[in-house]
Design a protein around this motif. Structure first.
Motif: not given
Length: 103
Positions: A2-8
């Motif tokens: 799983k990849r990190k979930y990143v939001l801006l």
């Protein structure tokens, strides 16, 4: 893996709403920090050039951690109450790392 979930997330605030929006953030962020161990980073910024701009940089262990975050009572309250301070809908950008260090 799983990849990190990143939001801006960019928030454009109504004129005169910054202080109240910031108070809402100040009320919500400690609850995120205390109750969401898979929210790895939840940073809130203001622009020195635009007093009505706020930017959030959010990092979750994975998409499941983000979904957990969205369901928390303190986040639901923030999502409901923020609307009165916004001049426009938030601009949300999902980001992916260019390296494999976020696996």
């Amino acid at each position: 893996m799983k990849r990190k979930y990143v939001l801006l997330v960019r928030f454009s605030l109504r004129e005169g709403a910054a202080e109240d929006f910031d108070a809402l953030v100040a009320e919500t962020k400690p609850l995120i920090d205390a109750q969401e161990p898979d929210t790895l980073s939840y940073d809130c910024y203001r622009s020195p050039r635009d007093p009505n701009l706020r930017v959030f940089h959010e990092v979750y262990r994975d998409e499941g951690a983000f979904r957990f975050h969205e369901c928390r009572p303190h986040v639901r309250r923030f999502l409901e109450r923020r609307e009165r301070y916004l001049a426009a809908p938030p601009l949300v950008e999902r980001l992916e790392s260019l390296s494999n260090d976020d696996l």
